[in-house]
Design a protein around this motif. Structure first.
Motif, short mmCIF file in Angstrom:
data_model
loop_
_atom_site.label_atom_id
_atom_site.label_comp_id
_atom_site.label_asym_id
_atom_site.label_seq_id
_atom_site.Cartn_x
_atom_site.Cartn_y
_atom_site.Cartn_z
N CYS A 63 32.94 -2.96 36.94
CA CYS A 63 32.12 -2.40 38.61
C CYS A 63 32.46 -1.36 39.15
O CYS A 63 31.72 -0.03 39.91
CB CYS A 63 32.72 -3.54 39.27
N GLU A 64 34.11 -0.74 38.75
CA GLU A 64 34.40 0.76 38.42
C GLU A 64 33.66 1.91 38.72
O GLU A 64 33.36 2.97 39.11
CB GLU A 64 35.87 0.51 38.13
N ALA A 65 33.71 2.07 37.76
CA ALA A 65 32.85 2.94 36.66
C ALA A 65 31.52 2.87 37.65
O ALA A 65 31.30 4.51 38.01
CB ALA A 65 32.30 2.32 35.33
N ILE A 66 30.81 1.58 37.91
CA ILE A 66 29.27 1.50 38.64
C ILE A 66 29.54 2.51 39.86
O ILE A 66 28.10 3.11 40.22
CB ILE A 66 28.45 0.66 38.01
N PHE A 67 30.13 2.09 40.17
CA PHE A 67 30.39 2.51 41.89
C PHE A 67 30.55 4.12 42.04
O PHE A 67 30.79 4.67 43.13
CB PHE A 67 30.98 1.03 42.61
N GLU A 68 31.58 4.22 41.05
CA GLU A 68 31.79 5.76 41.75
C GLU A 68 31.56 6.91 40.57
O GLU A 68 31.65 7.95 40.71
CB GLU A 68 33.64 5.18 40.73
N ASN A 69 30.95 6.81 39.42
CA ASN A 69 30.49 6.94 38.55
C ASN A 69 29.28 6.95 37.85
O ASN A 69 29.17 6.73 36.61
CB ASN A 69 31.41 7.25 37.11
N PRO A 70 28.27 6.62 39.26
CA PRO A 70 26.48 6.04 38.20
C PRO A 70 26.06 6.97 36.94
O PRO A 70 25.98 8.48 37.77
CB PRO A 70 25.83 5.92 39.58
N GLN A 71 25.57 7.38 36.50
CA GLN A 71 25.21 7.95 35.28
C GLN A 71 23.61 7.55 35.44
O GLN A 71 22.85 8.93 35.35
CB GLN A 71 25.70 7.62 33.86
N HIS A 72 22.87 6.86 35.39
CA HIS A 72 21.51 6.61 35.69
C HIS A 72 20.94 6.91 37.37
O HIS A 72 21.81 6.21 38.27
CB HIS A 72 20.64 5.31 35.02
N PRO A 73 19.96 7.61 37.16
CA PRO A 73 19.46 8.21 38.47
C PRO A 73 19.24 6.84 39.31
O PRO A 73 18.67 6.80 40.88
CB PRO A 73 17.98 8.75 38.74
N GLY A 96 33.79 0.84 28.43
CA GLY A 96 32.76 -0.22 28.50
C GLY A 96 31.83 0.23 29.51
O GLY A 96 30.64 -0.52 29.95
N HIS A 97 31.34 1.16 29.77
CA HIS A 97 30.27 2.50 30.28
C HIS A 97 29.09 2.69 29.79
O HIS A 97 29.26 3.13 28.99
CB HIS A 97 31.03 2.93 31.59
N LEU A 98 28.16 1.82 29.65
CA LEU A 98 26.46 2.22 28.80
C LEU A 98 25.70 2.64 29.29
O LEU A 98 25.63 2.05 30.99
CB LEU A 98 26.01 1.25 27.93
N ALA A 99 24.82 4.40 29.36
CA ALA A 99 23.90 4.38 30.36
C ALA A 99 22.62 5.09 29.76
O ALA A 99 22.75 5.47 28.42
CB ALA A 99 24.80 5.47 31.33
N LEU A 100 21.57 4.28 29.95
CA LEU A 100 19.55 5.01 28.94
C LEU A 100 19.37 6.04 29.66
O LEU A 100 19.54 6.55 30.95
CB LEU A 100 18.77 3.72 29.76
N ARG A 115 14.18 -3.12 31.95
CA ARG A 115 15.59 -2.99 30.69
C ARG A 115 16.77 -2.86 31.69
O ARG A 115 16.56 -2.63 32.52
CB ARG A 115 15.04 -1.75 30.12
N ILE A 116 18.11 -3.00 30.78
CA ILE A 116 19.09 -2.21 31.35
C ILE A 116 19.34 -0.49 30.80
O ILE A 116 19.30 -0.35 30.27
CB ILE A 116 20.10 -3.59 30.60
N VAL A 117 19.58 -0.71 32.35
CA VAL A 117 18.91 1.15 32.50
C VAL A 117 20.86 1.76 32.67
O VAL A 117 21.48 3.16 32.27
CB VAL A 117 18.71 1.19 33.28
#
Ligand SMILES: Nc1ncnc2c1ncn2[C@@H]1O[C@H](COP(=O)(O)OP(=O)(O)OP(=O)(O)O)[C@@H](O)[C@H]1O
Ligand SMILES: [Mg+2]
Length: 310
Positions: A250-260, A304-308, A243-245
């Protein structure tokens, strides 16, 4: 070492993965016992825009390579669609697929096993040109191969040599030359630097970047090394158990990751400061203890930032 790799997304994606699934096994064996089916790719959707690099990260066995192979139609999806340049490739016959094949290439992790030890590297790079009828005679072929060698930073005089005469980095340059021989629009780079010496990795990453700037290439870049992903990619998708979690800039994933799981991956990156590194505590994430609910869907958590989230 992060650079500004943000681009304004143009209107139309070059590649769309639409609810892709790829299941292995699950059929009846000779003796009638059912092997459990493995969902290597489970309902994966994303878009890649022209000139963009989408990074794909995740633990071993999470389905990254299978996603890349299915996108390129090297394996058929169990369900879902692949839209390339606005055309649905799923279910196309071999002959209708052929023109798209030259437009989508793959570069693998281990350049040595991709090369044919009995072919000169010049012959290896020329092969797709011959197969697709892109050259009509030997001198045209040699000129094209020499130009490709120059483009990837190799001296054309190396054309007559065999793979064993090259270093790992040079071999990967040869594979990249072959990958771009037919002027593809889209390249899946499946861990193309993982097998290389650390000192060589940055050179090959820079080559990917230079070729993108020069040729307008679009990449799906599969990698383990998150710091390289941050350097090279515009957006990142994080995969876990098919799955894509999480997916986003990049900026959002590295600075504000949402999935554990994304947080756990990021916490494992070493920091080049001994004081911080000494106190760094990687976060653990056990997917067996926290299985992803079948019905969980990606939710927007930022631009543009999605998380499961479940
Ligand atoms: N041809 C196949 N037949 C059966 N199972 C397969 C096949 N290819 C892949 N798998 C399984 O599908 C799952 C996903 O594999 P895949 O190679 O896509 O993972 P990956 O994320 O690329 O891993 P790695 O980081 O180790 O390269 C794994 O459990 C793998 O064993
Ligand atoms: Mg893989």
């Amino acid at each position: 070492m992060s650079v500004d790799r943000t681009i304004a997304p143009p209107q139309k994606p070059l590649v769309i993965a639409d609810r892709l699934c790829k299941t292995f096994g699950g059929g009846r064996s000779l003796f009638g016992s059912a092997a459990p089916a493995l969902k290597a790719v489970d309902n994966v959707s994303f878009e890649i825009f022209p000139g963009e690099t989408l990074g794909l990260v995740g633990e071993s066995g999470s389905g990254k390579s299978t996603t890349g192979r299915v996108l390129l139609q090297l394996e058929e999806p169990t369900s879902g669609d692949i839209i390339f340049k606005g055309q649905n490739l799923t279910g196309l016959s071999k002959s209708l697929l052929k023109p798209h094949r030259r437009d989508m290439q793959i570069i693998f992790q281990d350049p040595y096993s991709s090369l044919n030890p009995r072919m000169t590297v010049g012959e290896f790079v020329a092969e797709p040109l011959i197969v697709h009828g892109a050259v009509t005679n030997k001198s045209e072929r040699n000129d094209r191969v020499a130009a490709l060698f120059r483009k990837v930073g190799l001296d054309p005089s190396f054309m007559t040599r065999y793979p064993h005469e090259f270093s790992g980095g040079q071999r990967q340059r040869v594979c990249i030359a072959r990958g771009i021989a037919l002027d593809p629009a889209f390249i899946v780079a499946d861990e193309p630097i993982t097998a290389l010496d650390v000192s060589i990795q940055a050179q090959i990453v820079n080559l990917f970047q230079d070729l993108q700037d020069e040729l307008g290439l679009t990449y799906l870049f599969i990698a383990h090394d998150l710091s390289m992903i941050r350097y090279l990619c515009h957006r990142v998708a994080v995969m876990l158990r098919g799955r894509i979690v999480e997916i986003g800039p990049c900026e959002a994933i590295f600075e504000n990751p949402q999935h554990p799981y994304t947080r756990a991956l990021l916490s494992a990156i070493p920091v080049p400061d001994p004081k911080i590194e000494r106190n760094r505590r990687p976060i653990a994430f056990d997917v067996n203890a926290n299985p992803i609910p079948e019905a969980a869907t990606l939710r927007t958590v930022g631009e543009g930032h999605l998380a499961l989230l479940y």
